[in-house]
Design a protein around this motif. Structure first.
Motif, PDB file in Angstrom:
ATOM      1  N   ASN A 127      -1.723 -11.448   2.695  1.00  0.00           N
ATOM      2  CA  ASN A 127      -0.927 -10.852   3.755  1.00  0.00           C
ATOM      3  C   ASN A 127      -1.268  -9.376   3.880  1.00  0.00           C
ATOM      4  OD1 ASN A 127       1.815  -9.135   4.085  1.00  0.00           O
ATOM      5  ND2 ASN A 127       1.819 -10.871   5.470  1.00  0.00           N
ATOM      6  N   ASP A 128      -1.455  -8.895   5.105  1.00  0.00           N
ATOM      7  CA  ASP A 128      -1.918  -7.514   5.264  1.00  0.00           C
ATOM      8  C   ASP A 128      -0.881  -6.488   4.801  1.00  0.00           C
ATOM      9  OD1 ASP A 128      -0.163  -7.847   7.385  1.00  0.00           O
ATOM     10  OD2 ASP A 128      -1.662  -7.559   8.954  1.00  0.00           O
ATOM     11  N   GLY A 129       0.412  -6.811   4.921  1.00  0.00           N
ATOM     12  CA  GLY A 129       1.432  -5.906   4.423  1.00  0.00           C
ATOM     13  C   GLY A 129       1.396  -5.792   2.909  1.00  0.00           C
ATOM     14  N   ASN A 130       1.203  -6.923   2.224  1.00  0.00           N
ATOM     15  CA  ASN A 130       1.062  -6.897   0.770  1.00  0.00           C
ATOM     16  C   ASN A 130      -0.168  -6.089   0.353  1.00  0.00           C
ATOM     17  OD1 ASN A 130       3.305  -8.436  -0.028  1.00  0.00           O
ATOM     18  ND2 ASN A 130       2.246 -10.336   0.441  1.00  0.00           N
ATOM     19  N   SER A 131      -1.235  -6.253   1.111  1.00  0.00           N
ATOM     20  CA  SER A 131      -2.460  -5.514   0.826  1.00  0.00           C
ATOM     21  C   SER A 131      -2.225  -4.013   0.959  1.00  0.00           C
ATOM     22  CB  SER A 131      -3.566  -5.966   1.776  1.00  0.00           C
ATOM     23  OG  SER A 131      -4.774  -5.298   1.518  1.00  0.00           O
ATOM     24  N   ALA A 132      -1.543  -3.608   2.020  1.00  0.00           N
ATOM     25  CA  ALA A 132      -1.245  -2.183   2.219  1.00  0.00           C
ATOM     26  C   ALA A 132      -0.342  -1.661   1.109  1.00  0.00           C
ATOM     27  CB  ALA A 132      -0.584  -1.974   3.576  1.00  0.00           C
ATOM     28  N   ALA A 133       0.623  -2.477   0.672  1.00  0.00           N
ATOM     29  CA  ALA A 133       1.516  -2.060  -0.412  1.00  0.00           C
ATOM     30  C   ALA A 133       0.738  -1.814  -1.691  1.00  0.00           C
ATOM     31  CB  ALA A 133       2.595  -3.120  -0.632  1.00  0.00           C
ATOM     32  N   LEU A 134      -0.235  -2.675  -1.989  1.00  0.00           N
ATOM     33  CA  LEU A 134      -1.053  -2.502  -3.191  1.00  0.00           C
ATOM     34  C   LEU A 134      -1.851  -1.203  -3.118  1.00  0.00           C
ATOM     35  CD1 LEU A 134      -2.001  -3.774  -5.872  1.00  0.00           C
ATOM     36  CD2 LEU A 134      -3.857  -4.854  -4.581  1.00  0.00           C
ATOM     37  N   ALA A 135      -2.398  -0.906  -1.935  1.00  0.00           N
ATOM     38  CA  ALA A 135      -3.169   0.331  -1.774  1.00  0.00           C
ATOM     39  C   ALA A 135      -2.284   1.567  -1.960  1.00  0.00           C
ATOM     40  CB  ALA A 135      -3.829   0.356  -0.400  1.00  0.00           C
ATOM     41  N   GLU A 136      -1.088   1.549  -1.376  1.00  0.00           N
ATOM     42  CA  GLU A 136      -0.176   2.686  -1.522  1.00  0.00           C
ATOM     43  C   GLU A 136       0.265   2.848  -2.979  1.00  0.00           C
ATOM     44  OE1 GLU A 136       0.774   4.956   0.590  1.00  0.00           O
ATOM     45  OE2 GLU A 136      -0.127   4.163   2.429  1.00  0.00           O
ATOM     46  N   TYR A 137       0.459   1.755  -3.657  1.00  0.00           N
ATOM     47  CA  TYR A 137       0.829   1.793  -5.073  1.00  0.00           C
ATOM     48  C   TYR A 137      -0.225   2.537  -5.886  1.00  0.00           C
ATOM     49  CZ  TYR A 137       1.800  -0.043  -9.785  1.00  0.00           C
ATOM     50  OH  TYR A 137       2.055  -0.175 -11.122  1.00  0.00           O
ATOM     51  N   HIS A 138      -1.486   2.200  -5.674  1.00  0.00           N
ATOM     52  CA  HIS A 138      -2.555   2.835  -6.437  1.00  0.00           C
ATOM     53  C   HIS A 138      -2.821   4.261  -5.970  1.00  0.00           C
ATOM     54  CE1 HIS A 138      -3.818  -0.369  -9.112  1.00  0.00           C
ATOM     55  NE2 HIS A 138      -3.514  -1.200  -8.142  1.00  0.00           N
ATOM     56  N   ALA A 139      -2.572   4.542  -4.707  1.00  0.00           N
ATOM     57  CA  ALA A 139      -2.773   5.911  -4.210  1.00  0.00           C
ATOM     58  C   ALA A 139      -1.822   6.889  -4.888  1.00  0.00           C
ATOM     59  CB  ALA A 139      -2.581   5.952  -2.695  1.00  0.00           C
ATOM     60  N   ARG A 140      -0.684   6.387  -5.346  1.00  0.00           N
ATOM     61  CA  ARG A 140       0.310   7.243  -5.992  1.00  0.00           C
ATOM     62  C   ARG A 140       0.144   7.313  -7.503  1.00  0.00           C
ATOM     63  NH1 ARG A 140       2.193   6.019  -1.235  1.00  0.00           N
ATOM     64  NH2 ARG A 140       3.818   7.289  -0.307  1.00  0.00           N
ATOM     65  N   GLY A 141      -0.776   6.516  -8.048  1.00  0.00           N
ATOM     66  CA  GLY A 141      -0.974   6.522  -9.485  1.00  0.00           C
ATOM     67  C   GLY A 141       0.258   6.089 -10.247  1.00  0.00           C
ATOM     68  N   ARG A 142       1.082   5.248  -9.613  1.00  0.00           N
ATOM     69  CA  ARG A 142       2.352   4.849 -10.205  1.00  0.00           C
ATOM     70  C   ARG A 142       2.189   3.681 -11.154  1.00  0.00           C
ATOM     71  NH1 ARG A 142       7.519   7.065  -8.604  1.00  0.00           N
ATOM     72  NH2 ARG A 142       7.026   8.802  -7.240  1.00  0.00           N
ATOM     73  N   ARG A 143       3.155   3.537 -12.043  1.00  0.00           N
ATOM     74  CA  ARG A 143       3.306   2.340 -12.846  1.00  0.00           C
ATOM     75  C   ARG A 143       4.755   1.921 -12.713  1.00  0.00           C
ATOM     76  NH1 ARG A 143      -1.134   2.801 -12.264  1.00  0.00           N
ATOM     77  NH2 ARG A 143      -2.879   2.779 -13.738  1.00  0.00           N
ATOM     78  N   GLY A 144       5.027   0.849 -12.039  1.00  0.00           N
ATOM     79  CA  GLY A 144       6.394   0.433 -11.822  1.00  0.00           C
ATOM     80  C   GLY A 144       6.491  -0.496 -10.628  1.00  0.00           C
ATOM     81  N   ARG A 145       7.518  -0.279  -9.798  1.00  0.00           N
ATOM     82  CA  ARG A 145       7.813  -1.190  -8.703  1.00  0.00           C
ATOM     83  C   ARG A 145       7.860  -0.438  -7.380  1.00  0.00           C
ATOM     84  NH1 ARG A 145      12.129  -5.583 -10.778  1.00  0.00           N
ATOM     85  NH2 ARG A 145      11.129  -6.079 -12.755  1.00  0.00           N
ATOM     86  N   LEU A 146       7.169  -0.956  -6.412  1.00  0.00           N
ATOM     87  CA  LEU A 146       7.102  -0.311  -5.100  1.00  0.00           C
ATOM     88  C   LEU A 146       7.291  -1.350  -4.003  1.00  0.00           C
ATOM     89  CD1 LEU A 146       4.616   2.328  -3.815  1.00  0.00           C
ATOM     90  CD2 LEU A 146       4.696   0.123  -2.635  1.00  0.00           C
ATOM     91  N   VAL A 147       8.046  -0.966  -2.970  1.00  0.00           N
ATOM     92  CA  VAL A 147       8.199  -1.789  -1.773  1.00  0.00           C
ATOM     93  C   VAL A 147       7.721  -0.978  -0.575  1.00  0.00           C
ATOM     94  CG1 VAL A 147       9.865  -2.831  -0.183  1.00  0.00           C
ATOM     95  CG2 VAL A 147      10.068  -3.240  -2.632  1.00  0.00           C
ATOM     96  N   LEU A 148       6.908  -1.603   0.253  1.00  0.00           N
ATOM     97  CA  LEU A 148       6.438  -0.988   1.491  1.00  0.00           C
ATOM     98  C   LEU A 148       7.153  -1.625   2.671  1.00  0.00           C
ATOM     99  CD1 LEU A 148       4.321   0.754   3.133  1.00  0.00           C
ATOM    100  CD2 LEU A 148       2.905  -1.308   3.133  1.00  0.00           C
ATOM    101  N   ILE A 149       7.672  -0.786   3.566  1.00  0.00           N
ATOM    102  CA  ILE A 149       8.209  -1.242   4.855  1.00  0.00           C
ATOM    103  C   ILE A 149       7.395  -0.527   5.920  1.00  0.00           C
ATOM    104  CG2 ILE A 149      10.237  -1.423   6.343  1.00  0.00           C
ATOM    105  CD1 ILE A 149      11.986  -1.036   3.872  1.00  0.00           C
ATOM    106  N   GLU A 150       6.702  -1.281   6.754  1.00  0.00           N
ATOM    107  CA  GLU A 150       5.845  -0.639   7.748  1.00  0.00           C
ATOM    108  C   GLU A 150       6.075  -1.237   9.124  1.00  0.00           C
ATOM    109  OE1 GLU A 150       1.758  -1.160   6.949  1.00  0.00           O
ATOM    110  OE2 GLU A 150       1.802  -3.328   7.162  1.00  0.00           O
ATOM    111  N   ALA A 151       5.882  -0.403  10.127  1.00  0.00           N
ATOM    112  CA  ALA A 151       6.051  -0.825  11.510  1.00  0.00           C
ATOM    113  C   ALA A 151       4.715  -0.796  12.223  1.00  0.00           C
ATOM    114  CB  ALA A 151       7.042   0.086  12.231  1.00  0.00           C
TER     115      ALA A 151
END
Length: 450
Positions: free
Chosen positions: A239-263
């Motif tokens: 799913n393209d939204g899931n794909s974008a969420a994964l990219a944003e997760y790694h762009a932030r160098g985070r370790r944890g839980r992230l939710v993306l809401i996009e329009a």
């Protein structure tokens, strides 16, 4: 006893694949390192590391430096480096009109890209599969041919009809082949990102994609695979939204839980839990557009009432701001630009439209955080453009929860990757998959010469 004996070969193979991935990931993440470093970091015996490194060298994924490393006990050793250009992945993003295609190496560096119209007929997934397969074949032909020929810092341009496609090779870094050592590149993964929930099955089934007229499940991965009989690598559909969420997760160098809401055309998104995309039991997790935020709200196309998309979706916001006709006649981007102009001068209808959207988003975020206890909610697409006007209202809606649960920090932030997020996420998905199981990369047919 017989059952245990029957499982041992499979279990041993799985353990070896896992260990092979652990060694390759360490080299990819840390750059040049010695076998003793890898053994210490992974907990593997030195003899096991030596055997696993030998396997990775035979696959062309790792090479030894010429320079000797000294300073420890025993004889000096040659540091090991990732040969990122050995393994290439193709990522394809399907939009309403185009296929956006990139080829990236195992370091995540994009080495080739293009955008082409797919001319797919609505309701005919076979025609989309034809277009995707043709794009993948072209990407493989151009990228695999171009990468070994590009020296450090070099650039080659491939002319195709009316389009010029740039194949860029960056200066050789820790994971790059030397100029005199071709990477012998091979295609090892294909990832297709598109709108709609995707089931994690062998056929990579898209459950529905209303934007393309697919109202029944479509075995998209299987359809594309049938058109690429000699491609020799796995095909994933995400799913393209899931794909974008994964990219944003790694762009932030985070370790944890992230939710993306996009329009975009509506509202989509994705959930990433500790670095892994979460799709749920049926492939429909991470679809925030249809979270109900008002019990007595209008009826949604999904059959529910008061869904988030009815208040914070682009059509709802632009119509409420008095830009419905602008949206119809000039398109989404132009109408959004007009909205931002109106917001900048304090236009009453525009401001009220964003306040309504902010209240709805705040309600959705409260529900998401209560259920998943995420670290960060990222607003992407048009919501990122509108973020300065959404943030105050969202903050007001969350203030009560924050006061009640002091010390529990929840970040609300705009997306940082823009339109490339979906493609970058697909690349990261492919990269992580290969790093986890390097055995999917074939042995080199030419002696590595290291």
């Amino acid at each position: 006893m017989s059952g245990d004996l029957a499982r041992r070969p499979v279990d041993s193979a799985a353990v070896r694949r896992r260990n092979l991935g652990a060694v390759l990931r360490h080299i990819a993440e840390h750059g040049a390192c010695a076998r003793t470093d890898i053994a210490a970091a992974t907990g593997l015996a030195h003899g096991s590391v030596t055997a696993l490194v030998g396997d990775l060298i035979e696959r062309g994924l790792v090479r030894e430096d010429d320079a000797l490393r000294s300073g420890g006990r025993g004889r000096p050793g040659r540091p090991l480096r990732l040969v990122a250009r050995r393994a290439l992945s193709v990522a394809v993003q399907i939009t309403s009109e185009q296929l956006r295609v990139v080829v990236a190496d195992l370091g995540g560096v994009i080495v080739w890209r293009e955008s082409v119209a797919h001319h797919s007929a609505p309701g005919r997934p076979e025609s989309m599969a034809d277009a995707v397969a043709a794009a993948v074949l072209r990407a493989e032909r151009c990228a695999v041919a171009a990468v070994p020929m590009a020296g450090p810092g070099g650039r080659g341009d491939v002319e195709s009809g009316s389009a010029t496609v740039a194949s860029v090779a960056v200066a050789a870094g820790p994971g790059e082949p030397r100029a005199e050592e071709p990477a012998d590149s091979v295609l090892v993964r294909i990832v297709i990102a598109m709108a709609g929930p995707v089931r994690d099955d062998a056929a990579q089934t898209v459950l529905a994609a209303a934007d393309f007229g697919w109202l029944r499940p479509v075995r998209l991965g299987e359809l594309v695979g049938e058109r690429l009989p000699g491609i020799g690598c796995p095909i994933d559909v995400v799913n393209d939204g899931n794909s974008a969420a994964l990219a944003e997760y790694h762009a932030r160098g985070r370790r944890g839980r992230l939710v993306l809401i996009e329009a975009g055309t509506g509202i989509g998104g994705g959930v990433v839990l500790n670095g892994r995309i979460e799709i749920g039991s049926h492939g429909v997790a991470g679809e925030p557009g249809h979270l109900p935020v008002a019990l007595d709200g209008p009826v949604c196309l999904c059959g529910a009432r008061g869904c988030l998309v009815l208040y914070a979706g682009p059509e709802a916001v632009l119509t409420a701001a008095g830009l419905g006709e602008e949206l119809t006649h000039t398109g989404l981007e132009a109408a959004s630009a007009r909205l931002i102009e109106a917001l900048a001068v304090g236009d009453t209808r525009a401001v009220r439209a964003l306040e309504t959207a902010g209240h709805a988003l705040g309600a959705a975020i409260l529900g998401i955080t209560a259920l998943l206890d995420v670290d960060e909610v990222v607003l992407g697409g048009l919501l990122a453009q509108w973020f300065p006007w959404l943030e105050p209202t969202i903050g007001t809606r969350l203030a009560g929860r924050r006061a009640l649960a002091r010390g529990v920090e929840l970040g609300i932030a705009p997306a940082v990757l823009g339109a490339d997020a979906m493609l970058l996420g697909a690349i990261e998905f492919a990269r992580r998959t290969v790093l986890s199981d390097p055995s999917t990369v074939p042995l080199r047919t030419v002696a590595p010469g290291v």
